[in-house]
Write a protein that holds these residues in place. Sequence first.
Motif, PDB file in Angstrom:
ATOM      1  N   THR A  24       0.670  -0.796  -0.656  1.00  0.00           N
ATOM      2  CA  THR A  24       0.217  -0.109   0.286  1.00  0.00           C
ATOM      3  C   THR A  24       0.970   1.337   0.051  1.00  0.00           C
ATOM      4  O   THR A  24       1.993   1.283   1.025  1.00  0.00           O
ATOM      5  CB  THR A  24      -0.275   0.095   1.241  1.00  0.00           C
ATOM      6  OG1 THR A  24      -1.473  -1.449   1.200  1.00  0.00           O
ATOM      7  CG2 THR A  24      -1.692   0.774   1.451  1.00  0.00           C
ATOM      8  N   LYS A  25       0.621   2.194  -0.887  1.00  0.00           N
ATOM      9  CA  LYS A  25       1.293   3.600  -1.469  1.00  0.00           C
ATOM     10  C   LYS A  25       1.207   4.367  -0.016  1.00  0.00           C
ATOM     11  O   LYS A  25      -0.006   4.789   0.502  1.00  0.00           O
ATOM     12  CB  LYS A  25       1.045   4.407  -2.202  1.00  0.00           C
ATOM     13  CG  LYS A  25       1.267   5.753  -2.755  1.00  0.00           C
ATOM     14  CD  LYS A  25       0.837   6.160  -3.470  1.00  0.00           C
ATOM     15  CE  LYS A  25       1.261   7.205  -3.513  1.00  0.00           C
ATOM     16  NZ  LYS A  25       0.612   8.831  -5.161  1.00  0.00           N
ATOM     17  N   GLY A  26       2.578   4.332   0.515  1.00  0.00           N
ATOM     18  CA  GLY A  26       2.527   5.709   1.930  1.00  0.00           C
ATOM     19  C   GLY A  26       2.860   4.631   2.943  1.00  0.00           C
ATOM     20  O   GLY A  26       3.197   5.175   4.276  1.00  0.00           O
ATOM     21  N   LYS A  27       2.777   3.514   3.079  1.00  0.00           N
ATOM     22  CA  LYS A  27       3.136   2.156   4.305  1.00  0.00           C
ATOM     23  C   LYS A  27       4.199   1.495   3.895  1.00  0.00           C
ATOM     24  O   LYS A  27       4.571   1.617   2.907  1.00  0.00           O
ATOM     25  CB  LYS A  27       1.695   1.558   4.765  1.00  0.00           C
ATOM     26  CG  LYS A  27       0.922   2.251   4.548  1.00  0.00           C
ATOM     27  CD  LYS A  27      -0.677   1.480   4.989  1.00  0.00           C
ATOM     28  CE  LYS A  27      -1.746   2.065   5.265  1.00  0.00           C
ATOM     29  NZ  LYS A  27      -3.452   1.355   5.291  1.00  0.00           N
ATOM     30  N   GLY A  38      19.416   0.427   2.683  1.00  0.00           N
ATOM     31  CA  GLY A  38      19.862   1.214   2.624  1.00  0.00           C
ATOM     32  C   GLY A  38      18.414   2.400   3.932  1.00  0.00           C
ATOM     33  O   GLY A  38      18.009   2.277   4.597  1.00  0.00           O
ATOM     34  N   ASP A  39      18.534   3.394   3.488  1.00  0.00           N
ATOM     35  CA  ASP A  39      17.544   4.147   3.920  1.00  0.00           C
ATOM     36  C   ASP A  39      16.027   3.678   3.513  1.00  0.00           C
ATOM     37  O   ASP A  39      15.134   3.725   4.502  1.00  0.00           O
ATOM     38  CB  ASP A  39      17.599   6.013   3.201  1.00  0.00           C
ATOM     39  CG  ASP A  39      19.225   6.507   3.810  1.00  0.00           C
ATOM     40  OD1 ASP A  39      19.612   6.304   4.472  1.00  0.00           O
ATOM     41  OD2 ASP A  39      19.028   7.350   3.569  1.00  0.00           O
ATOM     42  N   ARG A  40      15.908   3.312   2.295  1.00  0.00           N
ATOM     43  CA  ARG A  40      14.642   2.845   2.178  1.00  0.00           C
ATOM     44  C   ARG A  40      14.659   1.197   2.357  1.00  0.00           C
ATOM     45  O   ARG A  40      13.114   0.355   2.257  1.00  0.00           O
ATOM     46  CB  ARG A  40      14.270   2.923   0.859  1.00  0.00           C
ATOM     47  CG  ARG A  40      13.992   4.530   0.928  1.00  0.00           C
ATOM     48  CD  ARG A  40      12.872   5.326  -0.056  1.00  0.00           C
ATOM     49  NE  ARG A  40      11.236   4.877  -0.394  1.00  0.00           N
ATOM     50  CZ  ARG A  40      10.926   3.811  -1.122  1.00  0.00           C
ATOM     51  NH1 ARG A  40      12.090   3.497  -2.217  1.00  0.00           N
ATOM     52  NH2 ARG A  40       9.907   3.498  -1.057  1.00  0.00           N
ATOM     53  N   VAL A  47       6.377   3.159   1.134  1.00  0.00           N
ATOM     54  CA  VAL A  47       5.985   2.607   0.011  1.00  0.00           C
ATOM     55  C   VAL A  47       5.653   3.438  -0.506  1.00  0.00           C
ATOM     56  O   VAL A  47       4.829   3.802  -0.916  1.00  0.00           O
ATOM     57  CB  VAL A  47       5.519   1.177  -0.354  1.00  0.00           C
ATOM     58  CG1 VAL A  47       5.052   0.648  -1.689  1.00  0.00           C
ATOM     59  CG2 VAL A  47       6.084   0.377   0.399  1.00  0.00           C
ATOM     60  N   GLN A  48       6.213   4.095  -2.176  1.00  0.00           N
ATOM     61  CA  GLN A  48       5.257   4.638  -3.452  1.00  0.00           C
ATOM     62  C   GLN A  48       5.414   3.993  -4.833  1.00  0.00           C
ATOM     63  O   GLN A  48       5.339   2.378  -4.367  1.00  0.00           O
ATOM     64  CB  GLN A  48       6.447   5.930  -3.638  1.00  0.00           C
ATOM     65  CG  GLN A  48       6.795   5.928  -2.944  1.00  0.00           C
ATOM     66  CD  GLN A  48       5.804   7.246  -1.508  1.00  0.00           C
ATOM     67  OE1 GLN A  48       5.319   7.757  -2.909  1.00  0.00           O
ATOM     68  NE2 GLN A  48       6.144   7.171  -0.645  1.00  0.00           N
ATOM     69  N   THR A  69      -2.758   2.096  -4.547  1.00  0.00           N
ATOM     70  CA  THR A  69      -3.264   3.039  -4.009  1.00  0.00           C
ATOM     71  C   THR A  69      -4.055   3.143  -3.362  1.00  0.00           C
ATOM     72  O   THR A  69      -5.331   3.400  -3.957  1.00  0.00           O
ATOM     73  CB  THR A  69      -2.349   3.915  -5.303  1.00  0.00           C
ATOM     74  OG1 THR A  69      -3.734   3.984  -6.078  1.00  0.00           O
ATOM     75  CG2 THR A  69      -1.906   4.090  -5.304  1.00  0.00           C
ATOM     76  N   ALA A  70      -4.568   4.006  -1.930  1.00  0.00           N
ATOM     77  CA  ALA A  70      -6.184   4.543  -1.112  1.00  0.00           C
ATOM     78  C   ALA A  70      -6.862   5.001  -2.200  1.00  0.00           C
ATOM     79  O   ALA A  70      -6.156   5.983  -2.777  1.00  0.00           O
ATOM     80  CB  ALA A  70      -6.076   5.229  -0.480  1.00  0.00           C
ATOM     81  N   PRO A  71      -8.214   5.075  -2.316  1.00  0.00           N
ATOM     82  CA  PRO A  71      -8.850   5.685  -3.918  1.00  0.00           C
ATOM     83  C   PRO A  71      -9.126   7.144  -3.102  1.00  0.00           C
ATOM     84  O   PRO A  71      -8.885   7.189  -2.084  1.00  0.00           O
ATOM     85  CB  PRO A  71     -10.100   5.524  -2.646  1.00  0.00           C
ATOM     86  CG  PRO A  71      -9.822   4.152  -2.281  1.00  0.00           C
ATOM     87  CD  PRO A  71      -8.884   3.991  -1.858  1.00  0.00           C
ATOM     88  N   GLU A  72      -8.589   7.991  -4.199  1.00  0.00           N
ATOM     89  CA  GLU A  72      -8.287   9.150  -3.889  1.00  0.00           C
ATOM     90  C   GLU A  72      -9.680  10.151  -5.158  1.00  0.00           C
ATOM     91  O   GLU A  72      -9.727   9.958  -6.416  1.00  0.00           O
ATOM     92  CB  GLU A  72      -7.323   9.986  -4.405  1.00  0.00           C
ATOM     93  CG  GLU A  72      -7.199  11.506  -4.639  1.00  0.00           C
ATOM     94  CD  GLU A  72      -5.554  12.022  -5.203  1.00  0.00           C
ATOM     95  OE1 GLU A  72      -5.055  13.012  -5.235  1.00  0.00           O
ATOM     96  OE2 GLU A  72      -4.464  10.840  -5.006  1.00  0.00           O
ATOM     97  N   MET A  73     -10.279  11.015  -4.619  1.00  0.00           N
ATOM     98  CA  MET A  73     -11.827  11.201  -5.184  1.00  0.00           C
ATOM     99  C   MET A  73     -11.565  12.120  -6.171  1.00  0.00           C
ATOM    100  O   MET A  73     -10.593  13.233  -5.785  1.00  0.00           O
ATOM    101  CB  MET A  73     -12.782  12.101  -3.933  1.00  0.00           C
ATOM    102  CG  MET A  73     -13.373  10.640  -2.677  1.00  0.00           C
ATOM    103  SD  MET A  73     -14.531   9.483  -4.161  1.00  0.00           S
ATOM    104  CE  MET A  73     -15.533   8.786  -2.828  1.00  0.00           C
TER     105      MET A  73
END
Length: 834
Positions: free
Chosen positions: A145-148, A176-178, A191-192, A222-226
Amino acid sequence: MRLKRVGATGVTTLVVLLATITGCLAQNLRILPISKQQTVAVGKSVVLTCQADAPDPALVTQPQWRDPKGQIIMEAAAGTRPEIYTEAMPAKQLQLLYISSITPAMAGNYSCEATYTNIPLSASVILDTFVAITWTNANENQYATKGKDFKVMCEVTAEPAPSVDWFKEENPIVTGDRYVIHANGLMIKNVQESDDGTYTCRAVVMQTGELAERNIKLEVYTAPEMEERETTVRIKEGESAAITCKARGKPPPTYTWIKASTRENLATTSRFNVNENTGLLTFDRVEAADYGKYICSAVNKAGQNETEIEVEVLVKPRIFELYNTTAPEKQEGRLECKATGRPAPRISFRKRSNSERFVNGPNDGGRITIETSSHQSGDQIESSAVIMISNLNRTDDGLYECIAENDAGEAWRNGHLAVQFRPTFERMPTVPIWSWNGQTVNLTCVAESIPNATIKWRFRDADLVETPHIKIFGSGPISYVTITPLDRGLYGIYKCVATNTLGEAEHVIQFREAFPPGPVVQARQETITATSVTFNIVGPAEDMGPPILAYVAQFKENANFDWNLAQNRTWSVNSPYTVENLRPMFTYDFRFAAVNQVGIGSWGSPITVIMPRRSPPEQPKWRENLSSESLIHGKYADRYELKWKIPAHNGEPIDMYEIRYCPVLKISGEWRVSSENECVTQELKSFEAITYEVRGLHPDTRYRIHLRAHNQLGFSLPAQLYVQTALGVERSGFAHAQLLSSGAIIGLSLAGVIICLLIVDLLLLCFRKQGVIATLCGKRAKKHNDEEAKLGRDEKEPLKDTDDAMKRNSSVEFDGHRVYATSGGPIIGKNSAV
């Protein structure tokens, strides 16, 4: 000699001994595959083969296998297959050892035993086990999931323990960093969408050299974006409607709709339909109560989002109250109109007899005022408007239309404002009522009033009562009296008195005895021609009787003294008083009388008129009232039809008409002929013609047309007309006006027929030796061909004239006789004499 003998024996013994030792060494057992120590992966199946090598395999006993504990491994019983069993192949002195799905407990030293000529033989092999690389938790499709933070799981087992490396799209990944490499997976922080792709988990066991790779496809959700949209939607009551809701997300989200006020899931509610894949909310039939807030929720595996939409239901206005009202004249009248709808209806008024609406506020100098208001009423808005009219008059009476309108539509309703007023007789005529010779008459009285009036009749200041000669019908608002005036005392002034709650009015009716009109006051000659005379008549006063309806004239030749032999002529009032068909240069006596409903009045004094001598005809008059100087625009580009009235012939019959037309130009406000050479003069030899079509005109050209009538004494003054032809292409091929007489036309037709017959007969004579000429010459042929006979009959038909000018016959009525005339040609038929 002895030494030599002993030496030979020893050598022989040695050779036998060496051969024996070598034979013993040649008998042994081999285990295949050949390896003293073998390593097998746990779970694998193993087959070991024990084979005897001897010069005489028949002397070798059947080999046997022993497990690491020294126990003989038996052959499998029929129909069974244990984990460890043996299988003999005596023909080849082989003993097979089968181990199915080896486990670490099965590891150890396995030996094979046999004998060869009682010499024991044996061989052994050490089986070691190891655990192969195994993927215990490493799904090939994983979702983040994006952002997590997300760990790409890759749990792998092996013995000895493996080492694990990570790659993305063939590129190595280091901590490393990610990215953080864990023993059981790869941790990706925040996550992106760019982390979407294929990851490779590689496991290596260095001790065994085993290598394995697992490709894992990572899909980033990606979570729904209206999507942005208007927060307010307007829909109409009674119609179908749809609202869309869109969200971006991965995987594509599913949608639900909820009405905020009731928390209803609209997917399970009647009249609504929700498409969970597209987010479309459909209203099957919009109701007024559907207004409010609606929540659209979008959900996928990455999360949930929602938006709120305000739904405004447009409700068409409905007028639910508008009552008819009544108010007295000079007082105030009012009509109130109420309507509901959404948004608030705008109410206005108009009088049905007027297309213009009243404006809100004062109208007509403040005499008419309109006030409006509105308030919430349930799920709709109620509006009301009042039209107030002060100082009412009768013209305010009538239907008033209330118009309620909003964004959803309009509604109309009529209300009647009745203005009460006292009786009036303003529409009643004030003319006298006449009777003569005891004729029965009706005296009618119609009273206008609101409320209706009652009517009474009065005569000579007393209430009228019925008698055998007087009958009263009706008491209001309509009443009439029938009177039979056998007694002259019934003539006089009658009054009709009407009364209602607002007042009283009376109407006076003069009932008078009628007499024939008096003598004509004056009759004088006004216009005279050789055959007609027009008079100006001043009638008698109408005080003594009904209006004059007509005038009668008697006329005779002056030499005739008996008026009983005179001719009569009657005219209606105000018509031209003209006497026609008189004889030129004769003297006539005329006398006149007036006519009314009673009869003919007395004759006036006679007057004498001397008719002038014969002269050319009067000037023709156009049938339509056309000015001689105005320009008439024709309908056609190449022709114009003239129409005129037959003028007076002034003593001599009209024998023809002359039509002359010239192209003209207007220069400095005056019409001038552009070229005299282009003027055309045509004669119409008919005295009864009233139409003529001028042909061969040029398009878009102005012409002056003169029409003159002719008799033996000359031409009349010309009737003049200016015409402009229409735009168009100049046409040719029109037949010229037929100016030949009917006799000439018949003669030409007969001559043409005879010539055609002669030509046909000559052709028959020349080619067939047949025909009239051949007969006369005694050369008639013996046979006639049927086709030739047919041809002869057809060719003897007279030629048909297709001239358009000969086809158009016009019919005119003149002096009681019907005649026929061709357009531009002579009259065909019987001419009537004047």
